[in-house]
Design an enzyme around this catalytic site. Structure first.
Site, short mmCIF file in Angstrom:
data_model
loop_
_atom_site.label_atom_id
_atom_site.label_comp_id
_atom_site.label_asym_id
_atom_site.label_seq_id
_atom_site.Cartn_x
_atom_site.Cartn_y
_atom_site.Cartn_z
N ARG A 14 -65.20 -37.05 -10.17
CA ARG A 14 -64.15 -36.26 -10.79
C ARG A 14 -63.10 -36.02 -9.71
O ARG A 14 -63.39 -35.41 -8.67
CB ARG A 14 -64.71 -34.93 -11.26
CG ARG A 14 -63.63 -34.01 -11.75
CD ARG A 14 -64.18 -32.70 -12.22
NE ARG A 14 -63.09 -31.94 -12.81
CZ ARG A 14 -62.86 -30.66 -12.55
NH1 ARG A 14 -63.63 -30.00 -11.75
NH2 ARG A 14 -61.84 -30.05 -13.12
N HIS A 72 -57.68 -30.53 -16.77
CA HIS A 72 -58.76 -30.52 -17.78
C HIS A 72 -58.68 -31.75 -18.69
O HIS A 72 -59.21 -31.74 -19.81
CB HIS A 72 -58.69 -29.29 -18.71
CG HIS A 72 -59.11 -27.99 -18.09
ND1 HIS A 72 -58.58 -26.79 -18.50
CD2 HIS A 72 -60.01 -27.70 -17.13
CE1 HIS A 72 -59.13 -25.80 -17.81
NE2 HIS A 72 -60.00 -26.33 -16.97
N ARG A 111 -57.02 -16.16 -12.94
CA ARG A 111 -55.63 -16.61 -12.74
C ARG A 111 -54.71 -15.96 -13.76
O ARG A 111 -55.07 -15.80 -14.92
CB ARG A 111 -55.53 -18.13 -12.91
CG ARG A 111 -56.24 -18.90 -11.84
CD ARG A 111 -56.07 -20.41 -12.05
NE ARG A 111 -57.25 -21.10 -11.59
CZ ARG A 111 -57.80 -22.15 -12.19
NH1 ARG A 111 -57.25 -22.66 -13.28
NH2 ARG A 111 -58.89 -22.71 -11.71
N ASN A 163 -68.98 -34.17 -8.59
CA ASN A 163 -67.87 -33.22 -8.68
C ASN A 163 -67.85 -32.45 -7.37
O ASN A 163 -68.61 -31.52 -7.17
CB ASN A 163 -68.10 -32.29 -9.88
CG ASN A 163 -66.90 -31.39 -10.14
OD1 ASN A 163 -66.01 -31.27 -9.30
ND2 ASN A 163 -66.89 -30.75 -11.29
N GLU A 221 -67.94 -32.98 -19.59
CA GLU A 221 -67.11 -33.76 -18.67
C GLU A 221 -67.94 -34.79 -17.91
O GLU A 221 -67.46 -35.89 -17.65
CB GLU A 221 -66.40 -32.81 -17.70
CG GLU A 221 -65.29 -32.03 -18.40
CD GLU A 221 -64.68 -30.94 -17.54
OE1 GLU A 221 -65.33 -29.88 -17.40
OE2 GLU A 221 -63.58 -31.13 -17.02
#
Ligand code: AMP
Length: 379
Positions: A70, A159, A220, A7, A362
């Site tokens: 990823r 996601h 955010r 990642n 993940e």
């Protein structure tokens, strides 16, 4: 199969070595401050050298079979994990403008592996891929078509690896065939997204053109009136300043002064009014979206919580579900407070639909997808 999961971010690189047959983590690590000089790795190539050195030092020093990356943005082209070659790497690179912080780093990670281990098969697993099933009425913005044709401005969603993994686990737990499973899945971490699942597929999701759209997140803003951006620009802020404001200085951090959910819940319990309002805004917005997605899927069979907050914050889950009275959804307070590393039901016996906590993973999903692509090729 022994898979190195990468990642790769702009200044950091997370990795895990997973044995997919036994689902074990054989090594893991995080390399930070890439390209920042003083003590950090010079670039992604040097970071990959560091990973290789750490892996050689690991006790289970067996050779790797494949690498799974990823990749944040797969655009409209990538709806499935793919075996990487030069053409695929260039295609990912062409998507850089859509994910300027992420895809360039992903490409650097891919090139660093290609240089270091040219014969190792590499697979790209895209964060957007699971949302390739969004119907056009869900992915279109009501703006001139030229913006879509020229710049690819549409909703993509993110996601996806997590939403897909969690959806599959939830259907298994409830004993519902995936292709007949309708649900609302809430990935509540530092980034937050909600996905509407119909027949096991994503039919709507709260993140859009970028991961900024939708719900209140750690830093955010989520949804706001786009005129605010125009207004701010007219006050003299430039694009980078507005970007920083909405992506790094907003959300829970703006409302509560902190973005760690544990600290916010503790502060709210101690009477901090900003923390209480932050929880109210975040849970209210999420409850509205859950109601909307319940309609979008024609009646969900389950509400599923996952990721850092979704898996661990009983207080935030309780707050969200307390706003879902109109849907007849209720929690079992004891089950909600209980802790477990595995998927479980936390709703009350009389709840209209079951509420689940399903831990996401993940890296496991990327390792398994990588192994599946590589074995399908080696037949
Ligand atoms: P993630 O991005 O999935 O790693 O999630 C990060 C978020 O999970 C942060 O807001 C953390 O505060 C939150 N989190 C992690 N552990 C807990 C916990 N035990 N209770 C409440 N929030 C938690």
């Amino acid at each position: 199969m022994r898979v190195l999961v990468i990642n790769s971010g702009s200044s950091s690189l997370k990795y895990q070595v997973r044995e997919t047959g036994t689902n074990t983590i054989e090594a893991h690590g995080l390399i930070e401050r890439i390209g920042e000089g003083a003590g950090g790795s010079a670039d992604h190539g040097a970071a990959m050298d560091q990973v290789a050195a750490e892996l050689e030092g690991a006790p289970a020093g067996k050779p790797l079979d494949a690498v799974g990356h990823r990749v944040v943005h797969g655009g409209e082209r990538f709806g499935e994990p793919v075996l990487i070659n030069n053409e695929i790497t260039r295609a990912i690179e062409r998507l850089n403008p859509l994910a300027p912080l992420h895809n360039p780093a992903n490409v650097l990670g891919i090139r660093a592996i290609t240089a270091k281990w040219p014969h190792l098969p590499q697979v790209a697993v895209f964060d957007t891929a699971f949302h390739r099933t969004l119907p056009e009425h869900a992915w279109r913005y009501a703006v001139p078509d030229s913006l879509y044709r020229r710049y690819g401005i549409r909703r993509y969603g993110f996601h996806g690896t997590s939403h897909e993994f969690v959806t599959t686990r939830a259907a298994e737990l409830l004993g519902v065939p995936l292709e007949r499973f309708n649900a609302v899945v809430a990935h509540l971490g530092n980034g937050v997204s909600l996905t509407a699942i119909h027949g096991g597929a994503s039919v709507d999701t709260s993140m859009g053109f970028t991961p900024l759209e939708g719900l209140v997140m750690g830093t955010r803003s989520g949804d706001l009136d786009p005129s605010i951006l125009i207004y701010l620009q007219r006050t003299g802020l430039d694009a980078d300043e507005i970007d920083t404001l909405l992506n790094r200085e907003s959300g829970l951090k703006a409302l509560a002064g902190i973005n760690d959910m544990r600290a916010i819940v503790d502060a709210a319990d101690a009477g901090d009014q900003r923390a209480q309002m932050a929880l109210a805004v975040a849970s209210y917005r999420l409850a509205k979206y859950i109601g909307g997605y319940h309609v979008a899927v024609g009646g969900a069979q389950a509400l599923v919580f996952t990721a850092g907050i979704g898996e661990n914050s009983a207080a935030f889950r309780a707050l969200v579900v307390s706003r879902l009275g109109a849907l007849g959804v209720t929690l079992d307070a004891g089950a909600n407070r209980g802790r477990s590393g595995s998927a479980r039901v936390i709703s009350a016996a009389g709840s209209a639909i079951p509420v689940l906590v399903v831990p996401t993973d993940e890296e496991r999903a990327i390792a398994e997808a990588t192994a599946a692509v590589v074995s399908s090729i080696h037949g």
